[in-house]
Design an enzyme around this catalytic site. Structure first.
Site, mmCIF file in Angstrom:
data_model
loop_
_atom_site.group_PDB
_atom_site.id
_atom_site.type_symbol
_atom_site.label_atom_id
_atom_site.label_comp_id
_atom_site.label_asym_id
_atom_site.label_seq_id
_atom_site.Cartn_x
_atom_site.Cartn_y
_atom_site.Cartn_z
ATOM 1 N N LYS A 23 -5.861 3.960 9.404
ATOM 2 C CA LYS A 23 -6.003 3.746 7.993
ATOM 3 C C LYS A 23 -7.516 3.125 7.692
ATOM 4 C CE LYS A 23 -4.106 1.438 3.912
ATOM 5 N NZ LYS A 23 -2.992 0.582 3.463
ATOM 6 N N SER B 38 -0.309 2.325 -0.588
ATOM 7 C CA SER B 38 -1.594 2.762 -0.592
ATOM 8 C C SER B 38 -2.076 3.607 0.736
ATOM 9 C CB SER B 38 -2.769 1.525 -0.501
ATOM 10 O OG SER B 38 -2.050 0.532 0.663
ATOM 11 N N SER C 188 3.185 -0.690 0.639
ATOM 12 C CA SER C 188 2.167 0.395 1.059
ATOM 13 C C SER C 188 2.450 1.227 2.413
ATOM 14 C CB SER C 188 0.973 -0.207 0.978
ATOM 15 O OG SER C 188 0.473 -0.452 -0.439
#
Length: 492
Positions: A78, A158, A182
């Site tokens: 990420k 997210s 998330s």
């Protein structure tokens, strides 16, 4: 042999150990898959040369019989994690061009265990979002599609890039972060497994901060076992992060498949919200039946302050974001827009660098921290947070081992479908997940079925602090009963 990208981490590890495949062959398969799937916009930056170099080093160690726990396993990272010399931008213009001279502790742990980096994954800007539509690189597309529809769906946020990449076989597993859901919400939307560990289980050092008292790193993977393997490597105590906890990291994989006979699973009545789709309610009841059939005792419980969790979260998180994001001023690194004086430069740099959702949350956070409003909003929200944590402590003290809830209030929705809606409608996607962050507890999302439209739905298990092993045990029961789900390939 099957397409190498379809191997789970556990399967790939065993094939590599038996020398049936090489780490370079496995890595090349993923590089090709990524190149064919750019339509999904899951990767912000691809690092094929670095991946090949790391894979060759893994093959050399495998040949010497010196394999480490993740030797040769290709992972996506990420974009919130700083990776030395590699683009680390939190999907924001304000960090344009930033390539850190250091490595986050979590990714350093993964590389030390032999993992291979395929690239950096798309995400909501500064991890602020529930659909992966706030990224400055554009939205990630969910590899799943509803039956008889070609409409693009969101992968959740997210960590949408992480979830989409795992679901679409673009990495064997991925790092993610969870501030209010998330990890668990995008895992639920994509038919993957995501665990948010206990606050302090994984170091936050080198991870771009959103809300420091809520942020926690964790993995997204295709199976419960793979998630356990990844978390074992990601977790550690870290002197560079004073919130990381010095508690031994157990062998999570050993817990997978263990019996849950005699375990007490709580069903919180407050999670039966108005307007919840019948298919979510049905899946929840079915999940309880699966656990009961495996020998667990299901008990009704009450978490009375749950109703206040979402509004309290959307005070605490923006307040911390307002403080954390003050450092992005155009002076030291990242985007800089020249102005007539330093104040004008600050204003122009931040106006150009931050997206609309980030600006909204900074303004909310600044407001609730301002003179005259601090006591009315922020201080009160922190008191509510204490009550939420106490609710869980009371339930666990009564002998409950874990709590079963839905992971999300719906399946994935269409890209841009909430563009004209109130931000509150988007925030409601976190209704089942924020309590876990507010209380600092571990939570796992496990695929539990498909919606009427053929889209993934998931159940969430919430555990005691630092008892992720119990979640892996119970999560495996759900996975075994529900089966695994994969999207039909349409993007290649």
């Amino acid at each position: 042999m099957t397409d190498l990208t379809r191997l789970t981490i556990a399967e790939a590890r065993d094939c590599l150990a038996r020398r049936e495949i090489s780490a370079l062959e496995l890595t090349e398969a993923y590089i090709s898959a990524i190149e064919a799937a750019r339509r999904l916009n899951a990767y912000i930056v691809e690092t094929p040369d670095k991946a090949r170099e790391m894979a060759k080093a893994s093959d050399a160690r495998l040949a010497r019989g010196e394999a480490r726990p993740l030797e040769g396993i290709p992972l996506g990272i990420k974009d919130l994690f700083c990776t030395e010399g590699v683009h680390s931008q939190a999907a924001s213009r304000v960090l344009s061009g930033f390539r850190p001279p250091y490595e986050s502790t979590v990714t350093a742990n993964l590389w030390a265990d032999g993992a291979v980096m395929l690239g950096k994954l798309n995400m909501d800007e500064f991890a602020m979002g529930s659909s992966n539509e706030t990224s400055c690189y554009g939205p990630v597309i969910n590899p799943w599609r509803a039956a008889n529809s070609n409409a693009d769906l969101v992968p959740g946020g997210s960590s949408g890039g992480s979830a989409a990449a795992v679901a679409a076989w673009l990495c064997a597993g991925a790092t993610a972060t969870d501030t209010g859901g998330s990890i668990r919400q995008p895992a639920a939307f994509t038919g993957t497994v995501g665990i948010k560990p206990t606050y302090g289980r994984c170091s936050r050092w080198g991870i771009v901060a959103f809300a420091s008292s809520l942020d926690q790193a964790g993995p997204i993977a295709r199976t419960v076992r793979d998630a356990a393997i990844l978390l074992k490597s990601m977790a550690s105590v870290d002197p560079k992060d004073t919130t990381s906890v010095d508690i031994e990291v157990p062998d999570y994989e050993a817990a997978v498949g263990g019996s849950i006979r005699g375990m007490r699973i709580g069903i919180p009545r407050e999670y039966r919200i108005d307007g919840m789709p019948a298919e979510i309610e049905t899946m929840w009841a079915r999940g309880a039946d699966w656990l009961r059939a495996a020998g667990a005792e299901l008990v009704d419980i009450s978490l009375p302050h749950t109703r206040y969790a979402l509004p309290a979260y959307y005070i605490v998180a923006p307040a911390e974001a307002s403080s954390n994001l003050a450092r992005y001023d155009g002076v030291r690194y990242g985007l800089r827009v020249e102005g007539t004086d330093i104040v004008d430069m600050y204003e122009k740099s931040r106006a150009a660098g931050f997206g609309a959702e980030v600006k909204r949350r900074i303004m909310i956070g600044t407001y609730v921290l301002s003179a005259g409003y601090y006591d009315a909003y922020y201080l009160r929200a922190q008191k509510v947070r204490t009550l939420i944590k106490r609710d869980f402590e009371t339930v666990f003290a009564s002998g409950v081992d874990a709590i079963l809830t839905p992971a999300t209030p719906s399946a994935a929705f269409e890209v841009a479908s909430m563009a004209t809606a109130s931000p509150i409608e988007m925030y409601l996607n976190d209704v089942f997940t924020v309590t876990v962050n507010m209380a600092g507890l571990p939570g796992i999302a496990v695929p539990a079925g498909l919606s009427a439209d053929g889209l993934p739905l998931a159940l969430q298990l919430i555990g005691r602090p630092f008892d992720e092993a119990t979640l892996f045990r119970a999560g495996q029961v759900i996975e075994d009963a529900a089966g695994r789900f994969s999207p039909e390939v349409w993007w290649a």
